[in-house]
Design a protein around this motif. Structure first.
Motif, PDB file in Angstrom:
ATOM      1  N   PHE A  31      12.939  31.654 -49.570  1.00  0.00           N
ATOM      2  CA  PHE A  31      13.921  32.672 -49.920  1.00  0.00           C
ATOM      3  C   PHE A  31      14.766  32.234 -51.114  1.00  0.00           C
ATOM      4  CE2 PHE A  31      17.848  35.129 -49.404  1.00  0.00           C
ATOM      5  CZ  PHE A  31      17.326  36.403 -49.248  1.00  0.00           C
ATOM      6  N   ALA A  34      12.685  32.632 -54.081  1.00  0.00           N
ATOM      7  CA  ALA A  34      12.482  34.062 -54.319  1.00  0.00           C
ATOM      8  C   ALA A  34      13.680  34.666 -55.058  1.00  0.00           C
ATOM      9  CB  ALA A  34      12.248  34.796 -53.005  1.00  0.00           C
ATOM     10  N   ARG A  64       2.903  43.300 -55.915  1.00  0.00           N
ATOM     11  CA  ARG A  64       3.282  44.304 -54.921  1.00  0.00           C
ATOM     12  C   ARG A  64       2.088  45.128 -54.451  1.00  0.00           C
ATOM     13  NH1 ARG A  64       8.563  47.353 -57.186  1.00  0.00           N
ATOM     14  NH2 ARG A  64       8.241  48.485 -55.233  1.00  0.00           N
ATOM     15  N   PHE A 108       5.796  33.095 -50.639  1.00  0.00           N
ATOM     16  CA  PHE A 108       7.006  33.858 -50.349  1.00  0.00           C
ATOM     17  C   PHE A 108       7.867  34.016 -51.599  1.00  0.00           C
ATOM     18  CE2 PHE A 108       6.704  32.676 -45.660  1.00  0.00           C
ATOM     19  CZ  PHE A 108       6.407  33.982 -45.269  1.00  0.00           C
ATOM     20  N   ASN A 111       6.012  36.647 -53.902  1.00  0.00           N
ATOM     21  CA  ASN A 111       5.926  37.982 -53.317  1.00  0.00           C
ATOM     22  C   ASN A 111       7.300  38.611 -53.146  1.00  0.00           C
ATOM     23  OD1 ASN A 111       5.862  39.805 -50.686  1.00  0.00           O
ATOM     24  ND2 ASN A 111       3.801  39.828 -51.554  1.00  0.00           N
ATOM     25  N   TYR A 112       8.183  37.934 -52.447  1.00  0.00           N
ATOM     26  CA  TYR A 112       9.510  38.496 -52.209  1.00  0.00           C
ATOM     27  C   TYR A 112      10.339  38.521 -53.488  1.00  0.00           C
ATOM     28  CZ  TYR A 112       9.119  38.962 -47.165  1.00  0.00           C
ATOM     29  OH  TYR A 112       8.757  39.383 -45.901  1.00  0.00           O
ATOM     30  N   TYR A 115       9.643  41.823 -55.165  1.00  0.00           N
ATOM     31  CA  TYR A 115      10.312  42.939 -54.511  1.00  0.00           C
ATOM     32  C   TYR A 115      11.824  42.902 -54.765  1.00  0.00           C
ATOM     33  CZ  TYR A 115       6.196  44.514 -51.935  1.00  0.00           C
ATOM     34  OH  TYR A 115       4.963  45.024 -51.615  1.00  0.00           O
ATOM     35  N   TYR A 165      15.453  41.453 -46.196  1.00  0.00           N
ATOM     36  CA  TYR A 165      14.290  40.710 -46.681  1.00  0.00           C
ATOM     37  C   TYR A 165      14.196  39.342 -45.999  1.00  0.00           C
ATOM     38  CZ  TYR A 165      12.866  43.922 -50.381  1.00  0.00           C
ATOM     39  OH  TYR A 165      12.382  45.001 -51.074  1.00  0.00           O
ATOM     40  N   MET A 169      11.063  38.033 -43.925  1.00  0.00           N
ATOM     41  CA  MET A 169      10.364  36.798 -44.265  1.00  0.00           C
ATOM     42  C   MET A 169      10.164  35.925 -43.029  1.00  0.00           C
ATOM     43  SD  MET A 169      11.260  33.923 -47.187  1.00  0.00           S
ATOM     44  CE  MET A 169      11.225  35.109 -48.529  1.00  0.00           C
ATOM     45  N   ASP A 172       7.297  37.348 -41.289  1.00  0.00           N
ATOM     46  CA  ASP A 172       6.056  37.190 -42.054  1.00  0.00           C
ATOM     47  C   ASP A 172       5.525  35.755 -42.034  1.00  0.00           C
ATOM     48  OD1 ASP A 172       5.692  39.794 -42.736  1.00  0.00           O
ATOM     49  OD2 ASP A 172       6.603  39.655 -44.723  1.00  0.00           O
TER      50      ASP A 172
END
Length: 231
Positions: A31, A34, A64, A108, A111-112, A115, A165, A169, A172
């Motif tokens: 995170f 991210a 995405r 992560f 990908n995150y 977003y 999010y 996560m 996920d």
């Protein structure tokens, strides 16, 4: 059908507590990275360089538009092969391999990050244009105005979405079982296959996810209220 939740919790519980440590480790690092990726992408997409914005837009749509699990597989299996092939063509003998947890963090983050970059970009565009003008009038450069007057309130306004999010996560991380990360799902799956306590094992697993996600959701709401008071 007789259920044995006490037996399952006594034997599976300690293993899942260890798995929580791995989940928290991957989630926190993933995170944090991210957020960095999201901020860089958002700033890049707001630049006046059309070539850069188009490249970043294509990259974001690519990420995405593909499943997170496929991205984990690609990072874990494909990228090492590509790196070893390139090194071989250059005359070097390498054996690049990524640890599963490292692949999870990288996956992560990318990908995150893609977003959340759209969230940050929208938050930046929502900031009153007068703040930029006021900063420039005070003698600050464009960069200083961006990082002192624009980005901080934009990040603050994005906190509620970031909290969602973060919880996503956490959940996920179960996908990481597919690349052999010893997180909660893989430990539960292994235990259930050995003991045949399937109902008990997966019910306990669901409870463990709730133990993590519900406090995080509540913490996110508390932080959101505090930030509104400050704002």
């Amino acid at each position: 059908m007789e259920l044995h939740f006490d037996k399952a919790f006594a034997t599976l519980g300690p293993s899942l507590w260890q798995g929580i440590g791995i989940v928290v480790y991957i989630t926190l690092f993933g995170f944090a990275l991210a957020l960095v990726v999201a901020l860089l992408l958002a700033i890049g997409k707001l630049s006046r360089n059309k070539v850069l914005t188009r490249i970043l837009s294509l990259f974001i749509e690519l990420i995405r538009g593909t499943p997170l699990l496929v991205q984990f597989f690609y990072i874990y299996y494909v990228i090492p092969v590509l790196l070893n092939s390139v090194a071989s063509l250059a005359g070097y003998a390498t054996n690049v391999q990524f640890k599963p947890a490292t692949c999870g963090i990288i996956g992560f983050a990318i990908n995150y990050g893609c977003y959340m970059s759209e969230v940050i970009r929208a938050a930046i565009l929502a900031i009153d244009y007068g703040q930029r003008e006021a900063g420039l009038a005070l003698g600050f450069s464009e960069k200083q105005v961006l990082f002192r007057f624009i980005i901080p309130p934009a990040i603050r306004n994005s906190v509620p979405v970031f909290g969602n999010y973060l919880v996503m996560m956490i959940k996920d991380t179960s996908l990481l079982a597919m690349i052999s990360v010893q997180e909660l799902l893989l430990r539960t799956k292994t235990y259930a296959s050995q003991t045949f306590l399937t109902v008990e094992a997966y019910t306990i697993l669901a409870l463990f996810y709730l133990v993590i996600s519900i406090p995080l959701s509540q913490l996110s709401k508390i932080v959101e209220r505090k930030l509104k008071q400050v704002g």
